[in-house]
Design an enzyme around this catalytic site. Structure first.
Site, PDB file in Angstrom:
ATOM      1  N   THR A 151     -73.582 147.697 -27.664  1.00  0.00           N
ATOM      2  CA  THR A 151     -75.027 147.733 -27.934  1.00  0.00           C
ATOM      3  C   THR A 151     -75.421 146.765 -29.042  1.00  0.00           C
ATOM      4  O   THR A 151     -75.955 147.173 -30.068  1.00  0.00           O
ATOM      5  CB  THR A 151     -75.455 149.159 -28.348  1.00  0.00           C
ATOM      6  OG1 THR A 151     -74.707 149.526 -29.528  1.00  0.00           O
ATOM      7  CG2 THR A 151     -75.212 150.174 -27.249  1.00  0.00           C
TER       8      THR A 151
ATOM      9  N   LEU B 258     -78.748 146.954 -31.045  1.00  0.00           N
ATOM     10  CA  LEU B 258     -79.398 148.219 -30.689  1.00  0.00           C
ATOM     11  C   LEU B 258     -78.582 149.384 -31.234  1.00  0.00           C
ATOM     12  O   LEU B 258     -77.350 149.374 -31.134  1.00  0.00           O
ATOM     13  CB  LEU B 258     -79.497 148.352 -29.170  1.00  0.00           C
ATOM     14  CG  LEU B 258     -80.449 147.379 -28.475  1.00  0.00           C
ATOM     15  CD1 LEU B 258     -80.232 147.394 -26.965  1.00  0.00           C
ATOM     16  CD2 LEU B 258     -81.901 147.720 -28.816  1.00  0.00           C
TER      17      LEU B 258
ATOM     18  N   ASP C 108     -57.675 153.715 -48.257  1.00  0.00           N
ATOM     19  CA  ASP C 108     -58.704 153.165 -47.368  1.00  0.00           C
ATOM     20  C   ASP C 108     -59.105 154.195 -46.353  1.00  0.00           C
ATOM     21  O   ASP C 108     -58.368 154.422 -45.391  1.00  0.00           O
ATOM     22  CB  ASP C 108     -58.154 151.908 -46.683  1.00  0.00           C
ATOM     23  CG  ASP C 108     -59.153 151.265 -45.738  1.00  0.00           C
ATOM     24  OD1 ASP C 108     -60.328 151.682 -45.728  1.00  0.00           O
ATOM     25  OD2 ASP C 108     -58.756 150.321 -45.026  1.00  0.00           O
TER      26      ASP C 108
ATOM     27  N   GLU D 149     -65.946 152.765 -39.201  1.00  0.00           N
ATOM     28  CA  GLU D 149     -65.861 151.433 -39.808  1.00  0.00           C
ATOM     29  C   GLU D 149     -64.638 150.701 -39.341  1.00  0.00           C
ATOM     30  O   GLU D 149     -64.638 149.494 -39.133  1.00  0.00           O
ATOM     31  CB  GLU D 149     -65.849 151.545 -41.342  1.00  0.00           C
ATOM     32  CG  GLU D 149     -65.957 150.206 -42.060  1.00  0.00           C
ATOM     33  CD  GLU D 149     -64.615 149.631 -42.541  1.00  0.00           C
ATOM     34  OE1 GLU D 149     -64.653 148.645 -43.292  1.00  0.00           O
ATOM     35  OE2 GLU D 149     -63.527 150.166 -42.172  1.00  0.00           O
ATOM     36  N   GLU D 150     -63.529 151.454 -39.180  1.00  0.00           N
ATOM     37  CA  GLU D 150     -62.256 150.800 -38.861  1.00  0.00           C
ATOM     38  C   GLU D 150     -62.302 150.108 -37.506  1.00  0.00           C
ATOM     39  O   GLU D 150     -61.525 149.204 -37.236  1.00  0.00           O
ATOM     40  CB  GLU D 150     -61.106 151.815 -38.923  1.00  0.00           C
ATOM     41  CG  GLU D 150     -60.829 152.368 -40.324  1.00  0.00           C
ATOM     42  CD  GLU D 150     -60.343 151.320 -41.322  1.00  0.00           C
ATOM     43  OE1 GLU D 150     -60.290 150.124 -40.985  1.00  0.00           O
ATOM     44  OE2 GLU D 150     -60.028 151.707 -42.465  1.00  0.00           O
TER      45      GLU D 150
ATOM     46  N   GLU E 230     -74.907 150.399 -36.932  1.00  0.00           N
ATOM     47  CA  GLU E 230     -75.873 151.145 -36.115  1.00  0.00           C
ATOM     48  C   GLU E 230     -77.029 151.640 -36.979  1.00  0.00           C
ATOM     49  O   GLU E 230     -78.188 151.624 -36.561  1.00  0.00           O
ATOM     50  CB  GLU E 230     -75.185 152.321 -35.401  1.00  0.00           C
ATOM     51  CG  GLU E 230     -74.048 151.908 -34.464  1.00  0.00           C
ATOM     52  CD  GLU E 230     -74.419 150.782 -33.510  1.00  0.00           C
ATOM     53  OE1 GLU E 230     -75.332 150.961 -32.704  1.00  0.00           O
ATOM     54  OE2 GLU E 230     -73.785 149.700 -33.598  1.00  0.00           O
TER      55      GLU E 230
ATOM     56  N   GLU F 140     -79.353 148.841 -37.573  1.00  0.00           N
ATOM     57  CA  GLU F 140     -80.088 148.508 -36.354  1.00  0.00           C
ATOM     58  C   GLU F 140     -81.209 149.518 -36.115  1.00  0.00           C
ATOM     59  O   GLU F 140     -82.335 149.153 -35.781  1.00  0.00           O
ATOM     60  CB  GLU F 140     -79.133 148.452 -35.155  1.00  0.00           C
ATOM     61  CG  GLU F 140     -78.257 147.190 -35.169  1.00  0.00           C
ATOM     62  CD  GLU F 140     -77.055 147.251 -34.244  1.00  0.00           C
ATOM     63  OE1 GLU F 140     -76.384 146.233 -34.089  1.00  0.00           O
ATOM     64  OE2 GLU F 140     -76.764 148.337 -33.686  1.00  0.00           O
TER      65      GLU F 140
ATOM     66  N   HIS G 291     -53.533 150.636 -43.795  1.00  0.00           N
ATOM     67  CA  HIS G 291     -53.653 150.934 -42.357  1.00  0.00           C
ATOM     68  C   HIS G 291     -52.370 151.502 -41.736  1.00  0.00           C
ATOM     69  O   HIS G 291     -52.200 151.456 -40.518  1.00  0.00           O
ATOM     70  CB  HIS G 291     -54.098 149.697 -41.564  1.00  0.00           C
ATOM     71  CG  HIS G 291     -55.551 149.356 -41.760  1.00  0.00           C
ATOM     72  ND1 HIS G 291     -56.238 148.504 -40.934  1.00  0.00           N
ATOM     73  CD2 HIS G 291     -56.449 149.749 -42.698  1.00  0.00           C
ATOM     74  CE1 HIS G 291     -57.489 148.382 -41.356  1.00  0.00           C
ATOM     75  NE2 HIS G 291     -57.641 149.111 -42.431  1.00  0.00           N
TER      76      HIS G 291
END
Lengths: 739, 739
Positions: free
Chosen positions: A259, A262, A379, A417-418, A426, A429, A547
């Site tokens: 998207t 959007l 993180d 976020e990852e 979003e 937007e 990570h």
């Protein structure tokens, strides 16, 4: 009698005078709001705030947040959502309001019942070696069944098989170099992290016919060469154990991939998943260096370039392609069995607000993502633990009626976020107009503590002064009577024409964390900060457990920040800045510091480009004039602020100046400037490949034109120069006298 | 003694009380600005303003402005620049400041020494007929050598020759229809004005191989059928004489064609002129109906469709191609010799400002273009004469110290509008950020008086209430105790769910005058107004002398508005609105009236599209929810305004509400929504080809999808529906409580 009358008159006069004085000064004069609107930031409150910020509280937050893996949209993530919501809705020290907002976003996961596999397969189809599927657990808590298998999010599923080659970091020049020696068609390339973006290691490979890609972290790049889990690596030190694997999003554009532009609501239009740009066209899988060692050291072919050599005690060869004749793997293929699949999932942002008393329609936003790859102690939970402490202290002050900010404060705990900064993108937007009209600044604290050596900050230059002010008021952890500022300048400094030697701030030119949508899409003055390494002591490209399943509470509290004192320093510094942005009568944003950066960018551009541009009949003078106009306008605005008695003038004058400061970055937006870069609109901070500290679009266009020599490419340079000059001129005109 | 003491105490107490009262109320309490910031519009001032507006002054302005032709960038234009500058810099009744801003823009002119020619040429190359090169002059003042020959600006030069055909209005369906009967390759098509844009008559023709195009104005469309210059037409009436020719810009995009999105300064990047989009690919030339009659009535071939017939007393035939066998022209070609050439010229905007006292950083802009095709008495000098009178009265009030608006007023006299709204577009490009952040509204008064029957206005629905308020306060010219409003509603009305029967306002969906850049590029709440026709008395598509050499002071003052009383009414109405926008404490913009339009658009969309969309699995519910959210938010804002005692609350609360109102239209902008439409960004008012009173992008996408049936086109419908719903939702969230 006469005397009595005279005395009476005198007395009456005196009484009248007293009355007038009482009437005028004793009874609060003017409407009650007059003093409210003129109130400036309360320095005592800031001291009180900082004292109240407590490392034990942060530690408790971190413990709760890291109890289980909380990959985006999983049960662990929802647990974190509820924890944050509950805290922000707490009647004792919560915020005015808190809620969650859900988006239906496209994520990518491995298949639990069919884990990804990497094997060495002999010509007779015998499996000679299988790469470890999960990281080795050193403590029972790491054995959680919800630890997601290492994988490359957004890698396609597939089963490529081929001879192995070593492609260094997988940059375009790496593959070009490799292709000179080896026919890459049908091969599997093993690459190390660094140098190129995750997805790019596969995107760069595909044109050469490479069938699949492996990625690993070389001990040279992460562990300062150390490799043994018996003594050198975690749980014995902060270094990455041999089986540790960096997961990540292998997708270049930020935001929900289906998207673009959007907000990803239920009924929003979605592009077909096969049209997502900037994801690997061929399967790719990350593995640990334990397995990479086994594969790379067996490779045949010529020895790779010196710069390609890592920390393994063997020669890194290009590959025959494939393994060397002396290897037990000789003649064997490497096979990837990747079962990743894309999936629409619900992901939440948790939002919490404190309503501003005087200017509720001005927002200072403080945010961090909540989701992690596994336990995510560093993180992102270091940042979330800090944010929860900042919001606890401020919420408590509000609930006790001791304080209410002038402007509204919005806290955001972003989801997913990852997978590419999805929650924050979003959000921007969905609320594009409102946020761009009203947001004073965005403060991002993602990884709050990478290491315990020094503070670092990146952001717009206009924020420099308030960052410095706060950093001077916070004690550097572990150091006797040294401020965060004093410690910072020891590690990283520069000479400013205006300020002399000062700490060196970074710029937010990339999309490394949730500031991206605020900076590049909305043009909001933003800031990212953390405690970080002593680069003299380690070459690690990031903290080693990044990570991986080892990024746990134990790891963070034993090796990253014992006692969580650096966390506390970040909470104090970021909260100090937050309160100043929310409470200062005049916004603590300095446009002259912005001018200094523009001038430095201009100098670089003139030095690098002017001569060649002249030969092409392209004048750089409009850019020079624009930067000079910006400098004049910012100096004028400084003078207006300095010369005004703003606490006693109409609040609309203060508002006028504050609007000039708040909206400054918006003047640098051009939605058409970077047609090939999704949601990059900021002419000063957009990403660039040119590698020069100057205007990114100009630098990139120049490099393209110089390499192609085409006059249409020089036209693009000229066009961008006009776009840029007009924007800087436009910014200057917003700082000039308003009419 | 006791008594005396008691009396003394009583007296003292009384005196003290008096003192307190004097002290508290007698001495102005609170800072001096408290009353300034709370002051609302002064109704007495508005009455005084309207009384001061003088039709004789307007007449004098008009005389001066129309003395010589003032085509953009010519000496006559510069004379007008100086006239306006001098008036706005006048120490007695000028403005605070005035200056001019120059742009280097790409215009198109015929060649003075080589005039364009249209001839009928026999097979033996004899010229059988030559079309008149200049309009017939009925009075000596029309003989000015600076009267530019009729031409089609931006038509390419060229010398096409071919058989003549009649192509009605030159729409795509007209050429399609004609092509069924006649082989169009190598022909010259004669078309009448109307139905299609000027450039489109050539753009639509080119694919059929048409070599050149003529355009004329049919007496049916402009003169209610009248044709004779002996008695029926000007100088005997307002009708167009036979030799009159409508000039015009034959270019579809607005703004300087070489510098899209960039202000056209000396060193700005320019696209090559051959890359200008939306201009005629083949030569085109406008001619008078005197010559069109001679050509059309001689055409051979079948009789054209009934709808194609005009007012000539002959059959309009398609053309053989070419002339009919009985014609003296039989076998002859029509030849165009076009010598137009593009040229970079300097064009000025003249700017004048009155600085706002309380909110100088809020702008109300009032503008009109200055350039004309020839004398331009109606277009545009009627508007300029009105603007000069409005600015004279307000300037005088300021200079006398009797008034200063709360907000700043900016007057703009735009250059080169006739070539495609160039001056205003360059202005908005240069000051994009500043203007979009600070502009409350733009008032455009171009042709102030088309005719003297009734007022008309077009603009954003949020302006409806202030337009009505002003229109009720102005007397309708020539009518006893009838307001402009009362007269207006007789000519054009509608039933509003909220207000009952009210005058019907138009929408600014096109790019017909200088409001275009403000509406479509900047998203600024805008308004266009004029006095206009009684459509029961004339079918003229515009006033007959439009863009001809007959649009003179004599024409305007004898046939359009004798006594200039309608000019005066427009000056009073537009000035009234201007002062209300500049002085009202709460901006007179009403978001609920906007909601009414959105609801009506939604109803149309649901009726026309919902069923088909459902079968395509595209939900229109998000759009319904967004419009409902907008309605709720606007109702809430209305209530807040109504329930607040804003004159006694903090001025920052008023500012907050005003910002919500001012910025409302900005929420509807999407720079990526219309990739094929240059500088159209407003989702509600963009131009549309679908011909339905609903959301333009949705309507166009729907028509495309329905006609192609392609699923990728239905995807575009779905995508636009999401873009639109998100924007309306976003707008609603800017009207909702700010936090």
């Amino acid at each position: 009698m006469k005397k009595l009358v005279l005395i009476s008159i005198a007395c009456s006069t005196a009484v009248l005078a007293v009355g007038i004085l009482i009437g005028h000064f004793g009874i609060s004069s003017g409407p009650s709001w007059v003093s409210d609107v003129a109130r400036d930031v309360d320095e005592h409150f800031i001291v009180k705030f900082m004292l109240e910020v407590n490392n034990v509280q942060i530690q408790e937050n971190l413990k709760v947040l890291t109890k289980v893996p909380h990959l985006a949209s999983t049960a662990g993530d929802e647990q974190a959502v509820q924890f944050i919501l509950k805290r922000w809705q707490d009647p004792e020290n919560g915020l005015d309001q808190a809620w969650k907002e859900d988006y239906v976003v496209y994520l990518s996961f491995p298949d639990r019942s069919n884990p990804n596999k990497v094997t060495v397969v002999s010509p007779s189809d015998t499996v000679l070696h299988t790469v470890r599927e999960r990281e080795k657990a050193y403590t029972p808590d790491q054995d959680d069944p919800d630890v997601v298998q290492p994988y490359a999010a957004y890698s396609p599923a597939g089963h490529p098989k081929g001879k192995l080659v070593y492609a260094n970091q997988g940059t375009p020049t790496d593959y070009e170099q490799l292709n000179r020696t080896v026919d890459l068609r049908g091969t599997i390339a093993i690459t190390r992290y660094g140098g190129a973006g995750r997805a790019d290691k596969a995107i760069n490979a595909a044109p050469y016919g490479v069938a699949g890609v492996l990625v690993y972290t070389d001990p040279l790049d992460i562990n300062d060469g150390l490799m043994s889990d018996a003594s050198e690596t975690y749980p014995h030190s902060w270094y990455l154990p041999p089986s540790g694997v960096e997961r990540g999003s292998y997708k270049n554009q930020y935001g929900d991939p289906l998207t673009p532009y959007l907000a990803a609501k239920e009924e929003t239009y979605r592009i077909p998943p096969e049209n997502i740009p900037g994801i690997p066209p061929i399967p790719i899988q990350p593995i640990g260096f334990e397995d990479a060692y086994i594969l790379i050291c067996e490779l045949g072919g010529e020895a790779a370039l010196a710069e390609w050599q890592g920390a393994f005690n063997c020669s890194y060869n290009y590959g025959g392609p494939g393994f060397k004749p002396t290897s037990a793997f000789h003649g064997s293929d490497v096979k990837l069995d990747i079962f990743n699949h894309g999936k629409l999932e619900s992901s939440s942002n948790v939002m919490g607000v404190i309503r501003g008393s005087v200017e509720p329609d001005r927002y200072v936003i403080y945010g961090n993502h909540r989701d992690s790859w596994v336990y995510g102690a560093v993180d992102p939970s270091s940042g979330t633990a800090v944010m929860m402490e900042v919001s606890r202290v401020l919420g408590m002050m509000v609930k006790k009626g001791k304080w209410r900010p002038r402007r509204s404060i919005i806290f955001g705990s972003w989801g997913a976020e990852e997978f590419g900064l999805i929650g924050s993108a979003e959000y921007t937007e969905q609320y594009f107009t409102k946020l761009s009209e009203r947001t004073v600044a965005y403060i991002n604290v993602d990884i709050a503590v990478f290491a315990n050596a020094t503070f670092k900050a990146s952001g717009m230059p206009s924020l420099q002064s308030v960052i410095f002010k706060a950093a001077k008021q916070v004690d550097a952890p572990g150091l006797e009577s040294t401020s965060v500022y004093d410690n910072w300048i020891r590690y990283s400094k520069r000479v400013s024409p205006a300020h002399g030697t000062i700490p060196k701030m970074g710029y937010l030119t990339g999309a490394g964390s949730d500031y991206a949508a605020f900076v590049h899409y909305l043009g909001i003055t933003s800031l990212d900060m953390a405690y970080t390494y002593d680069k003299n002591k380690t070459n690690a490209r990031i903290y080693p457990a990044y990570h991986t399943a080892y990024d746990t509470f134990d790891y963070a509290s034993r090796f990253i920040d014992p006692g969580l004192v650096c966390h506390q320093a970040i909470a104090r510094t970021s909260g100090n800045i937050l309160v100043r942005l929310a409470d200062s009568l005049v916004l603590p944003l300095n446009s002259s510091d912005y001018a200094e950066t523009l001038e430095s960018y201009l100098n670089t551009a003139v030095n690098l480009y002017q001569h060649q541009l002249q030969t092409r009949n392209i004048s750089i003078e409009p850019l020079k004039r624009a930067v000079a106009a910006f400098r004049r306008a910012s100096a004028r605005l400084d003078r207006v602020i300095l010369d005004s008695d703003l606490a006693n003038e109409t609040p609309l004058k203060v508002r006028r100046i504050n609007d000039q400061l708040m909206l400054l970055d918006r003047a640098f937006l051009d939605p058409l400037a970077f047609p090939d870069k999704h949601a990059f609109r900021h002419l000063i901070w957009a990403s660039s490949n040119a590698g020069h500290p100057t205007f990114p679009g100009l630098a990139d266009a120049y490099v393209d034109a110089e390499s192609s020599g085409q006059s249409s490419d020089w036209d693009k340079v000229h066009r961008h120069l006009s776009v840029l000059s007009q924007a800087i001129d436009g910014a200057a005109s917003t700082l000039a006298d308003v009419i």
